[in-house]
Design a protein around this motif. Structure first.
Motif, PDB file in Angstrom:
ATOM      1  N   ILE A 393      64.244   7.359  32.016  1.00 18.94           N
ATOM      2  CA  ILE A 393      62.949   6.145  32.363  1.00 18.94           C
ATOM      3  C   ILE A 393      62.111   7.216  31.660  1.00 18.94           C
ATOM      4  O   ILE A 393      60.937   8.017  32.685  1.00 18.94           O
ATOM      5  CB  ILE A 393      62.455   6.302  33.613  1.00 18.94           C
ATOM      6  CG1 ILE A 393      64.334   5.859  34.214  1.00 18.94           C
ATOM      7  CG2 ILE A 393      62.107   5.298  33.541  1.00 18.94           C
ATOM      8  CD1 ILE A 393      64.550   4.261  33.465  1.00 18.94           C
ATOM      9  N   VAL A 422      66.102   3.525  40.347  1.00 13.09           N
ATOM     10  CA  VAL A 422      66.916   4.661  39.884  1.00 13.09           C
ATOM     11  C   VAL A 422      68.076   5.691  40.679  1.00 13.09           C
ATOM     12  O   VAL A 422      68.944   5.143  39.865  1.00 13.09           O
ATOM     13  CB  VAL A 422      65.727   5.881  38.846  1.00 13.09           C
ATOM     14  CG1 VAL A 422      66.586   6.598  38.342  1.00 13.09           C
ATOM     15  CG2 VAL A 422      65.071   5.229  38.234  1.00 13.09           C
ATOM     16  N   TYR A 435      63.264  10.804  35.106  1.00  8.99           N
ATOM     17  CA  TYR A 435      62.118   9.292  35.394  1.00  8.99           C
ATOM     18  C   TYR A 435      60.332  10.180  35.497  1.00  8.99           C
ATOM     19  O   TYR A 435      60.282  11.536  36.080  1.00  8.99           O
ATOM     20  CB  TYR A 435      62.216   9.324  36.956  1.00  8.99           C
ATOM     21  CG  TYR A 435      61.018   7.986  37.829  1.00  8.99           C
ATOM     22  CD1 TYR A 435      61.386   6.957  36.813  1.00  8.99           C
ATOM     23  CD2 TYR A 435      60.136   9.125  37.928  1.00  8.99           C
ATOM     24  CE1 TYR A 435      60.266   5.640  37.476  1.00  8.99           C
ATOM     25  CE2 TYR A 435      59.404   8.337  38.139  1.00  8.99           C
ATOM     26  CZ  TYR A 435      59.124   6.443  37.909  1.00  8.99           C
ATOM     27  OH  TYR A 435      58.351   5.374  38.403  1.00  8.99           O
TER      28      TYR A 435
END
Length: 504
Positions: A393, A422, A435
């Motif tokens: 991400i 997530v 992330y």
């Protein structure tokens, strides 16, 4: 900062004893999972006319716009303040930081001689990051094409860009690759192709009547979005092959590409809206994903766009297929999708898709609701349809009014929900490796300077561009330091121990 973190840790250790839902820590993620934050060169560096940098298409866009507020000329002044910023990253506990290389700063003419001062800046920045143990993730192209190449041959609409981009990447691999292991070739090609070459809302502002939102001076909305994305995929594949053949054995890095990914759900339960949603996924997501995994565009796109859609030769198909070792996802929100029928005009990307993307509830495309299940939907879609590609991400965040208080509890709630999503996706088998929150600090926001995404507030009225931590910075720091976190309790803590400003 340490005292505040201690208070947060102490408070939350009591607040969460015995609770499990809505509660997690960094330690719940797999070993090696990377947490970071991000900026882009044009929005952070400033110094647009210093040390040999030449204009990019972003500079031309800003000059032609009639907005107000801060400009890209100084932006956050990251070019001069990078050491201070890296120290803030270290204090926060970032594992990684996503930056981009300004092509016109490194190679001012787009091709040819390298600018030694630009080269030195990026070497210094990357060295500073690694000195503090922060892993640099480098985006080669974050939409700042040298204006020289746009003027010469139209930039991404001409296949000449493939060789020029590969040569630019070659310089970056050679000069920075000993310390950079994660390379991202092109930022959100689907959004850039649609917004920049059909709607005309992004640089280089190409569109053609009756299409487009702006009054563009040049372009062809019927063909250019497809040509541009096609050339971007080929440039990405060329760059990935160069790295694999020349650098990978010595540098041991990897090359990927990014995708702007709304999650889309039908506006109504009608069959038309369900079909429109699948069509929108094919046009918007599979437009990039299908060639990367299968070597060709989705059948639905080929049926609708027909001769306006470029064709991969057999060699090109094999060239693009499997060229991305991982996928960078840029996700902010979910949207409704409604079928559009009886359009007056047809023949551009928007009308080819025949679907309208609508914000949820009270949200908008500027300030949106917290819908973490949308990110889970994107990750599940990739898992089910594209072999569960390794994914990061790369951008996820929520804007708040730049002139509001530092108490951005809305952003805290957003980040808490989406990082939790997530974690749920990882537990459900999605191959997510990291992330990156967007953005580390308030940046120059070219579309709407009133809304910023930063963990740190930047006073754009101050020549020194002083940075101040927001509530979200303290929350993310606590999370990165291993504290078990919860958005509501941190909001209560901040309200009782801080300056007590109104929330955003």
């Amino acid at each position: 900062m340490e005292q505040i973190l201690f208070l947060i840790s102490l408070f939350l250790s009591f607040a969460f004893s015995g609770r499990c839902s809505d509660v997690y820590s960094k330690n719940d993620f797999p070993k090696g999972f990377v947490f970071g934050s991000a900026v882009s060169a044009f929005q952070w560096e400033g110094a647009v006319d210093e040390d040999g940098r030449t204009p990019s298409i972003w500079d031309a866009y800003v000059q032609s716009s009639h907005g107000h507020g801060p400009t890209g000329g100084v932006a956050c002044d990251g070019y001069h303040k990078y050491k201070d910023d890296v120290r803030l990253m270290y204090d926060m506990g970032l594992d990684a930081f996503r930056l981009s290389i300004s092509w016109p700063r490194l190679i001012p003419n787009g091709r040819g001689p390298v600018n030694p001062k630009g080269l030195r800046f990026y070497k210094n920045l990357i060295n500073e990051l690694t000195r503090y143990g922060i892993e640099p993730h480098v985006t080669l192209f974050h939409n700042d094409l040298p204006q020289a190449l746009e003027n010469e041959y139209g930039g991404w609409i001409d296949r000449k860009i493939i060789d020029d981009f590969t040569a630019f990447a070659d310089v970056c691999f050679r000069e920075f690759g000993n310390k950079v292991k994660s390379w991202w070739t092109i930022n959100e090609p689907n959004m850039l192709a649609w917004g920049g070459y059909d709607l005309g809302v992004f640089p280089p502002m190409h569109c053609s009547p009756p299409f487009g939102i702006r009054n563009c001076s040049r372009g062809n909305s019927s063909t250019e979005p497809y040509i541009v994305l096609h050339n971007m995929l080929l440039a990405h594949a060329s760059t990935a092959r160069l790295y694999k053949q020349t650098y990978k054995d010595k540098q041991h890095g990897s090359v990927g590409i990014t995708l702007f990914a709304y999650w889309m759900v039908p506006f109504t339960s009608s069959e038309e809206d369900k079909i429109a949603t699948q069509r929108a996924k094919d046009f918007y997501l599979a437009w990039v994903l299908h060639p990367l995994v299968f070597g060709d565009y989705p059948d639905m796109m080929k049926r609708i766009v027909r001769e306006r859609l470029p064709i991969f030769s057999k060699e090109e198909s094999e060239f693009v297929k499997g060229s991305s070792e991982f996928l960078g996802l840029i996700h902010y929100t979910a949207v409704y999708t409604a079928h559009v029928s009886g359009t007056v005009h047809s023949g551009d990307f928007t009308s080819d898709m025949s679907a309208s993307l609508l914000p949820f509830g009270n949200s908008s495309f500027v300030k949106f609701d917290v819908l973490p299940w949308g990110l889970e939907g994107v990750l599940e879609y990739i898992k089910q349809n594209y072999g569960n590609l390794p994914a990061y991400i790369l951008e996820n965040g929520r804007p708040t009014n730049q002139h509001s208080s530092l108490n951005d509890v809305g952003r805290v709630e957003y980040l808490h929900a989406y990082i939790g999503a997530v974690l749920d996706s990882v537990r459900n088998g999605s191959n997510v490796r990291g992330y990156f929150q967007w953005s580390f600090m308030d940046l120059y926001e070219f579309l709407n300077p009133n809304y910023t995404y930063g963990l740190y507030y930047v006073n754009f009225s101050d020549p020194e561009r002083e940075r101040f931590p927001k509530t979200s910075a303290l929350w993310y720091t606590a999370f990165l330091k291993g504290t078990t976190v919860n958005s509501q309790n941190l909001k209560d803590l901040w309200g009782s121990t801080s300056h007590g400003a109104s929330s955003q």
